[in-house]
Design a protein around this motif. Sequence first.
Motif, PDB file in Angstrom:
ATOM      1  N   SER A  54       0.803  -1.215   0.000  1.00  0.00           N
ATOM      2  CA  SER A  54       0.000   0.000   0.000  1.00  0.00           C
ATOM      3  C   SER A  54       0.841   1.272   0.000  1.00  0.00           C
ATOM      4  O   SER A  54       0.304   2.359  -0.197  1.00  0.00           O
ATOM      5  N   PHE A  55       2.127   1.151   0.251  1.00  0.00           N
ATOM      6  CA  PHE A  55       2.992   2.330   0.262  1.00  0.00           C
ATOM      7  C   PHE A  55       3.142   2.894  -1.146  1.00  0.00           C
ATOM      8  O   PHE A  55       3.240   2.149  -2.112  1.00  0.00           O
ATOM      9  N   PRO A  56       3.216   4.206  -1.255  1.00  0.00           N
ATOM     10  CA  PRO A  56       3.426   4.798  -2.585  1.00  0.00           C
ATOM     11  C   PRO A  56       4.876   4.631  -3.037  1.00  0.00           C
ATOM     12  O   PRO A  56       5.762   4.312  -2.234  1.00  0.00           O
ATOM     13  N   GLU A  57       5.108   4.876  -4.312  1.00  0.00           N
ATOM     14  CA  GLU A  57       6.470   4.832  -4.850  1.00  0.00           C
ATOM     15  C   GLU A  57       7.250   6.014  -4.289  1.00  0.00           C
ATOM     16  O   GLU A  57       6.748   7.131  -4.239  1.00  0.00           O
ATOM     17  N   LEU A  58       8.484   5.760  -3.862  1.00  0.00           N
ATOM     18  CA  LEU A  58       9.326   6.797  -3.279  1.00  0.00           C
ATOM     19  C   LEU A  58      10.600   6.959  -4.098  1.00  0.00           C
ATOM     20  O   LEU A  58      11.008   6.039  -4.807  1.00  0.00           O
ATOM     21  N   ALA A  59      11.217   8.111  -3.940  1.00  0.00           N
ATOM     22  CA  ALA A  59      12.519   8.326  -4.566  1.00  0.00           C
ATOM     23  C   ALA A  59      13.543   7.414  -3.892  1.00  0.00           C
ATOM     24  O   ALA A  59      13.309   6.886  -2.793  1.00  0.00           O
ATOM     25  N   GLU A  60      14.692   7.241  -4.515  1.00  0.00           N
ATOM     26  CA  GLU A  60      15.694   6.295  -4.018  1.00  0.00           C
ATOM     27  C   GLU A  60      16.162   6.630  -2.602  1.00  0.00           C
ATOM     28  O   GLU A  60      16.231   5.746  -1.747  1.00  0.00           O
ATOM     29  N   TYR A 100      -6.766  -3.643   4.000  1.00  0.00           N
ATOM     30  CA  TYR A 100      -5.978  -2.946   2.978  1.00  0.00           C
ATOM     31  C   TYR A 100      -6.723  -2.860   1.649  1.00  0.00           C
ATOM     32  O   TYR A 100      -6.441  -1.980   0.847  1.00  0.00           O
ATOM     33  N   ASP A 101      -7.660  -3.764   1.423  1.00  0.00           N
ATOM     34  CA  ASP A 101      -8.442  -3.759   0.192  1.00  0.00           C
ATOM     35  C   ASP A 101      -9.747  -2.974   0.329  1.00  0.00           C
ATOM     36  O   ASP A 101     -10.467  -2.813  -0.649  1.00  0.00           O
ATOM     37  N   HIS A 102     -10.032  -2.508   1.535  1.00  0.00           N
ATOM     38  CA  HIS A 102     -11.279  -1.781   1.786  1.00  0.00           C
ATOM     39  C   HIS A 102     -11.221  -0.422   1.101  1.00  0.00           C
ATOM     40  O   HIS A 102     -10.182   0.235   1.073  1.00  0.00           O
ATOM     41  N   LYS A 103     -12.348   0.010   0.533  1.00  0.00           N
ATOM     42  CA  LYS A 103     -12.350   1.252  -0.252  1.00  0.00           C
ATOM     43  C   LYS A 103     -12.177   2.499   0.604  1.00  0.00           C
ATOM     44  O   LYS A 103     -11.750   3.534   0.100  1.00  0.00           O
ATOM     45  N   LYS A 104     -12.452   2.432   1.900  1.00  0.00           N
ATOM     46  CA  LYS A 104     -12.282   3.604   2.768  1.00  0.00           C
ATOM     47  C   LYS A 104     -10.919   3.640   3.457  1.00  0.00           C
ATOM     48  O   LYS A 104     -10.658   4.535   4.241  1.00  0.00           O
ATOM     49  N   THR A 105     -10.064   2.690   3.170  1.00  0.00           N
ATOM     50  CA  THR A 105      -8.731   2.666   3.771  1.00  0.00           C
ATOM     51  C   THR A 105      -7.782   3.520   2.940  1.00  0.00           C
ATOM     52  O   THR A 105      -7.664   3.335   1.736  1.00  0.00           O
ATOM     53  N   VAL A 106      -7.108   4.446   3.636  1.00  0.00           N
ATOM     54  CA  VAL A 106      -6.144   5.328   2.986  1.00  0.00           C
ATOM     55  C   VAL A 106      -4.849   5.275   3.800  1.00  0.00           C
ATOM     56  O   VAL A 106      -4.852   5.469   5.011  1.00  0.00           O
ATOM     57  N   ILE A 107      -3.754   5.012   3.100  1.00  0.00           N
ATOM     58  CA  ILE A 107      -2.436   5.005   3.743  1.00  0.00           C
ATOM     59  C   ILE A 107      -1.628   6.131   3.121  1.00  0.00           C
ATOM     60  O   ILE A 107      -1.370   6.133   1.918  1.00  0.00           O
ATOM     61  N   ASP A 108      -1.270   7.093   3.972  1.00  0.00           N
ATOM     62  CA  ASP A 108      -0.518   8.252   3.518  1.00  0.00           C
ATOM     63  C   ASP A 108       0.877   8.172   4.130  1.00  0.00           C
ATOM     64  O   ASP A 108       1.017   8.013   5.344  1.00  0.00           O
ATOM     65  N   LEU A 109       1.881   8.292   3.303  1.00  0.00           N
ATOM     66  CA  LEU A 109       3.262   8.192   3.744  1.00  0.00           C
ATOM     67  C   LEU A 109       4.042   9.368   3.183  1.00  0.00           C
ATOM     68  O   LEU A 109       3.959   9.649   1.988  1.00  0.00           O
ATOM     69  N   SER A 110       4.782  10.036   4.063  1.00  0.00           N
ATOM     70  CA  SER A 110       5.626  11.126   3.578  1.00  0.00           C
ATOM     71  C   SER A 110       6.989  11.050   4.255  1.00  0.00           C
ATOM     72  O   SER A 110       7.096  10.745   5.440  1.00  0.00           O
ATOM     73  N   VAL A 111       8.007  11.320   3.469  1.00  0.00           N
ATOM     74  CA  VAL A 111       9.386  11.358   3.949  1.00  0.00           C
ATOM     75  C   VAL A 111       9.926  12.731   3.573  1.00  0.00           C
ATOM     76  O   VAL A 111       9.971  13.077   2.392  1.00  0.00           O
ATOM     77  N   ALA A 112      10.307  13.502   4.601  1.00  0.00           N
ATOM     78  CA  ALA A 112      10.800  14.859   4.350  1.00  0.00           C
ATOM     79  C   ALA A 112      12.153  15.040   5.035  1.00  0.00           C
ATOM     80  O   ALA A 112      12.377  14.540   6.143  1.00  0.00           O
ATOM     81  N   SER A 113      13.023  15.782   4.392  1.00  0.00           N
ATOM     82  CA  SER A 113      14.357  16.031   4.939  1.00  0.00           C
ATOM     83  C   SER A 113      14.276  17.132   5.989  1.00  0.00           C
ATOM     84  O   SER A 113      13.747  18.216   5.738  1.00  0.00           O
ATOM     85  N   VAL A 114      14.824  16.846   7.180  1.00  0.00           N
ATOM     86  CA  VAL A 114      14.896  17.839   8.252  1.00  0.00           C
ATOM     87  C   VAL A 114      16.216  18.595   8.128  1.00  0.00           C
ATOM     88  O   VAL A 114      16.263  19.814   8.195  1.00  0.00           O
ATOM     89  N   VAL A 122       6.352  10.313   8.236  1.00  0.00           N
ATOM     90  CA  VAL A 122       4.995  10.343   8.782  1.00  0.00           C
ATOM     91  C   VAL A 122       4.169   9.301   8.037  1.00  0.00           C
ATOM     92  O   VAL A 122       4.103   9.310   6.814  1.00  0.00           O
ATOM     93  N   LEU A 123       3.547   8.398   8.812  1.00  0.00           N
ATOM     94  CA  LEU A 123       2.683   7.357   8.253  1.00  0.00           C
ATOM     95  C   LEU A 123       1.312   7.505   8.885  1.00  0.00           C
ATOM     96  O   LEU A 123       1.164   7.397  10.102  1.00  0.00           O
ATOM     97  N   ASN A 124       0.319   7.794   8.066  1.00  0.00           N
ATOM     98  CA  ASN A 124      -1.071   7.921   8.520  1.00  0.00           C
ATOM     99  C   ASN A 124      -1.880   6.782   7.924  1.00  0.00           C
ATOM    100  O   ASN A 124      -1.903   6.601   6.710  1.00  0.00           O
ATOM    101  N   PHE A 125      -2.538   6.032   8.795  1.00  0.00           N
ATOM    102  CA  PHE A 125      -3.405   4.933   8.371  1.00  0.00           C
ATOM    103  C   PHE A 125      -4.824   5.327   8.743  1.00  0.00           C
ATOM    104  O   PHE A 125      -5.160   5.447   9.920  1.00  0.00           O
ATOM    105  N   ALA A 126      -5.665   5.571   7.756  1.00  0.00           N
ATOM    106  CA  ALA A 126      -7.053   5.967   7.991  1.00  0.00           C
ATOM    107  C   ALA A 126      -7.984   4.916   7.405  1.00  0.00           C
ATOM    108  O   ALA A 126      -7.766   4.432   6.296  1.00  0.00           O
ATOM    109  N   SER A 127      -9.015   4.571   8.180  1.00  0.00           N
ATOM    110  CA  SER A 127     -10.008   3.607   7.714  1.00  0.00           C
ATOM    111  C   SER A 127     -11.377   4.042   8.207  1.00  0.00           C
ATOM    112  O   SER A 127     -11.523   5.103   8.805  1.00  0.00           O
ATOM    113  N   TYR A 128     -12.352   3.197   8.018  1.00  0.00           N
ATOM    114  CA  TYR A 128     -13.710   3.533   8.422  1.00  0.00           C
ATOM    115  C   TYR A 128     -13.864   3.613   9.943  1.00  0.00           C
ATOM    116  O   TYR A 128     -14.786   4.239  10.434  1.00  0.00           O
TER     117      TYR A 128
END
Length: 163
Positions: A54-60, A100-114, A122-128
């Motif tokens: 479920s993770f999105p594609e990330l840069a190397e 993970y296959d549920h239509k209301k499940t959203v997985i948001d992932l962000s990687v930011a340089s400090v 930051v990993l946000n897991f949202a579901s019903y």
Amino acid sequence: MVRKTKKKDEEQPKKKKSELGAFLKKRAPIYLAVIAMLVIFVVPELTKGSLEKSFPELAENEQQIMDILMQYAGPNEEGLTVMDAITDKIDEEYPDEKIYDHKKTVIDLSVASVNSDEYNVVLNFASYKGEINFDWNVNSVTKEITSNNPESKHLIDIVNFYD
């Protein structure tokens, strides 16, 4: 005296039944049952969703930071990893569900340089049922992981003290 019906029978060639057709016709219910069992039991397991898929594609460089975080297994470097702990936490919240296959499940992932060596993940897991938020800082040089919220701290504590 010869009967005409016999001549008609002799003149018409007899149709031979196809051996393959007869073979398949006798066993069709068995083959149908086997195919149905494959579709019902095997295909869903092969297409089953997971957290990692479920993770999105990330840069190397972002992927390297995610690998450091998700493969972290505590100070002993053995046992439960962060990925396993997150998966277990989600499985606790949603037992016997294909969340993970549920239509209301959203997985948001962000990687930011400090800064040059430190990244914020930051990993946000949202579901019903609600949301689970994780927030970490990962040092790419020392591979040190620090938590920025209680859920993340609890998860790292589980990984660190897992026997």
